[in-house]
Design a protein around this motif. Structure first.
Motif, PDB file in Angstrom:
ATOM      1  N   TYR A   1       0.612  -1.267   0.035  1.00 51.89           N
ATOM      2  CA  TYR A   1       0.054   0.468  -0.207  1.00 51.89           C
ATOM      3  C   TYR A   1       1.446   1.288   0.364  1.00 51.89           C
ATOM      4  O   TYR A   1       0.486   2.251  -0.982  1.00 51.89           O
TER       5      TYR A   1
ATOM      6  N   ASN B   1       1.580   3.815  -3.311  1.00 43.93           N
ATOM      7  CA  ASN B   1       0.587   5.419  -3.448  1.00 43.93           C
ATOM      8  C   ASN B   1       1.011   6.375  -3.084  1.00 43.93           C
ATOM      9  O   ASN B   1       1.080   7.563  -2.437  1.00 43.93           O
TER      10      ASN B   1
ATOM     11  N   HIS C   1      -4.790   6.539   7.022  1.00 43.63           N
ATOM     12  CA  HIS C   1      -4.127   6.593   6.177  1.00 43.63           C
ATOM     13  C   HIS C   1      -4.630   5.633   4.520  1.00 43.63           C
ATOM     14  O   HIS C   1      -4.213   6.025   3.659  1.00 43.63           O
ATOM     15  N   ARG C   2      -5.565   5.124   4.769  1.00 42.42           N
ATOM     16  CA  ARG C   2      -6.141   4.114   3.822  1.00 42.42           C
ATOM     17  C   ARG C   2      -7.720   4.528   3.328  1.00 42.42           C
ATOM     18  O   ARG C   2      -7.970   4.394   3.024  1.00 42.42           O
TER      19      ARG C   2
ATOM     20  N   ARG D   1      -5.768   9.177   1.561  1.00 49.35           N
ATOM     21  CA  ARG D   1      -4.852   8.863   0.019  1.00 49.35           C
ATOM     22  C   ARG D   1      -4.445   9.362  -1.052  1.00 49.35           C
ATOM     23  O   ARG D   1      -3.307   9.774  -1.658  1.00 49.35           O
TER      24      ARG D   1
END
Ligand code: LAG
Ligand code: CA
Length: 499
Positions: free
Chosen positions: A31, A35, A387-388, A393
């Motif tokens: 992730y 990202n 943060h997801r 993001r």
């Protein structure tokens, strides 16, 4: 000797608070790297006292017993594996180092520590470092209790015990050497820098001497001669004689005024309003941008510890929180840090959380639970994973795309509707008023059709858009319409969201 090597100007750090090393390694690969997150701040990796009363609080990790690398987050082997995998994924690791003190003076004696090392707190013996009584500041501290009693006195703030924690004597070469050797062991393993805990409580000259002993970054991953990125926790909200600026020659410094002021603006307290943010930065009494580490909340002030006060926004108030984080990531000031939290059984009683001590999701034996990832990309099991959240993001991407561009094309309605751009790379519009925002604004962006990365995002194929479509004309202007009732009352476009 401080110079920004790999990180100055780079973008977002995420604090994966209390995560296990194994989970962080996976997060880097699956992730964070893909990202564009720049780095992870990890919880303190050093051995700490095991606190049973209250049961395994998060803050036991701020009571070191030795610099052995075993903690609730995992073993030394797991730490090593994580650092190497994150570096490979292009994500740096910054370690939270607790070097001002050891455990509480009242922590007792024995092996109730995370690697089982012996210690005797009342005798100030930590044979696994080793430290003994002469390595602590008892001879220097002049308060009756031995604790810091008055923050107006710089000597006691540096030389007495912070909340009863045994205070290390960094004037002594042995202590400097032990601390530097701990930090060097992490650098040699591949960490790229440090969050240095409780810097207000250490003399700048002592920190300077310690930093001067640090190795360069490991050349397996970083260019020859790269220096560690250091950000120092100094809580300076004004009103005390110790200033953040005393530390800014040594490295970056946490800017606690940032989240406190931004929170107050977004809450619209004391007639604060978004339009005021036009000049946000130095003229507000914040430190120079190139010295500042900024954040909306941190692991302390999201639960009433540390400083910042009641204006601090957290995931518990997601609508305002997302607005604050989006503003921070869009705005050029500072190096930004995001919080990634766990949920706990918050019990507010007269404004104070009775459960502010509660540790991460854990099993009955006290070990931390893994972070499960749901099919929709959110986290399960009480891990919040701010943060997801796609809005956050996508704003991390915005910050990367806009990096190096100045703030431009500011617009406001004099109240709580604002917009600004970052050169020709990105543009954000925020409506925190009670009425609709409907305006044609100069974006500074090249003409074309863009996908709003807040209400949705560009599809993988690159031509579709799951959010609002924004059309920028040949003159750079675009029309924005944001109702006050929208769950996310802001819109952001950037070069990478062009359709
Ligand atoms: C920090 N920055 O300067 C950390 O960000 C903060 O989380 C640390 O305090 C602090 N400095 C010391 O490293 C945390 C908790 C405290 C806790 C302390 C030590 O905010 O509440 O104190 O870690 O574990 C706890 C008790 C106190 C007690 C003390 C000693 O809460 O009541 O006096 O332990 O027994
Ligand atoms: Ca101290």
């Amino acid at each position: 000797h401080y110079h920004c090597s790999t990180t100055c100007g780079t973008t977002s750090i995420v604090h994966l608070f209390e995560w296990r090393w194994r989970d962080i390694a996976e997060e880097c690969e699956n992730y964070l790297g893909p990202n564009g997150f720049d780095a992870v701040q990890i919880s303190p990796p050093s051995e700490n006292v095991v606190v049973a009363q209250p049961w395994r609080p998060w803050w036991e990790r701020y009571q070191p017993i030795s610099y052995k690398l075993c903690s609730r987050s995992g073993t030394e082997q797991e730490l090593r594996d994580m650092i190497s995998r994150c570096n490979k994924a292009g994500v740096k690791i910054y370690a939270d180092v607790v070097i001002n003190h050891m455990c509480s003076a009242s922590a007792g004696e024995g092996r109730r520590s995370t690697c089982g090392s012996y210690f005797n707190a009342s005798k100030e013996e930590f044979p696994s470092v080793p430290y003994s009584a002469s390595h602590f500041n008892d001879d220097k501290c002049t308060t009756a209790s031995g604790n810091i009693e008055n923050y107006q006195d710089i000597y006691q703030v540096r030389d007495c015990r912070l909340v009863g924690l045994l205070d290390l004597a960094h004037r002594k070469e042995h202590v400097r050497e032990r601390v530097a050797s701990y930090m060097n062991s992490l650098l040699d393993m591949g960490v790229a820098g440090f969050r240095v805990d409780a810097c207000k409580h250490m003399w700048p000259q002592d920190l300077n001497a310690i930093y001067g002993q640090l190795h360069n970054l490991n050349t397996e991953w970083f260019p020859e001669g790269s220096r560690p990125f250091i950000y120092q926790e100094v809580i300076d909200l004004g009103g005390e004689p110790i200033k953040a600026s005393e530390y800014s020659g040594l490295g970056h410094v946490t800017e606690f005024k940032y989240g406190a002021k931004l929170g107050s603006v977004i809450r619209r307290w004391n007639r604060d309003k978004l339009a005021d943010l036009k000049t946000f930065g130095e003229s507000w009494g914040l430190m120079p941008s190139n010295q500042a580490l900024v954040f909306v909340d941190n692991h302390d002030n999201q639960r009433g510890h540390g400083a910042g006060g009641t204006s601090i926004l957290t995931f518990w108030e997601p609508r305002m929180y997302k607005m604050a984080v989006a503003f921070m990531l869009a705005h050029p000031y500072g190096v930004t840090r995001l919080m990634s939290s766990y949920r706990w059984d918050r019990r507010l009683l007269d404004g104070k959380d009775q459960n502010d001590w509660m540790g991460p999701p854990s099993y009955p034996d006290g070990s931390t639970k893994p972070v499960p990832i749901n099919p929709d990309g959110s986290c399960g099991g009480d891990w919040v994973c701010e943060h997801r959240w796609h809005q956050i993001r996508n704003m991390v991407t915005f910050r990367n795309v806009a990096h190096g561009q100045p703030l431009s094309n500011w617009w406001d309605n004099g109240e709580n509707q604002i917009a600004f751009g970052r050169g020709d790379r990105g543009f954000i519009v925020i409506n925190n008023d009670d009425c609709t925002l409907d305006a044609s604004l100069q974006t500074g962006m090249p003409a074309g059709c863009y996908c709003d990365v807040i209400s949705g995002q560009r599809t993988a194929a690159g031509t579709g858009c799951t959010g609002k479509r924004i059309t920028v004309g040949e003159d750079g202007r675009a029309r924005f319409s944001i109702k006050a009732s929208e769950e996310d009352p802001f819109v952001a476009i950037h070069s990478g969201s062009k359709l």
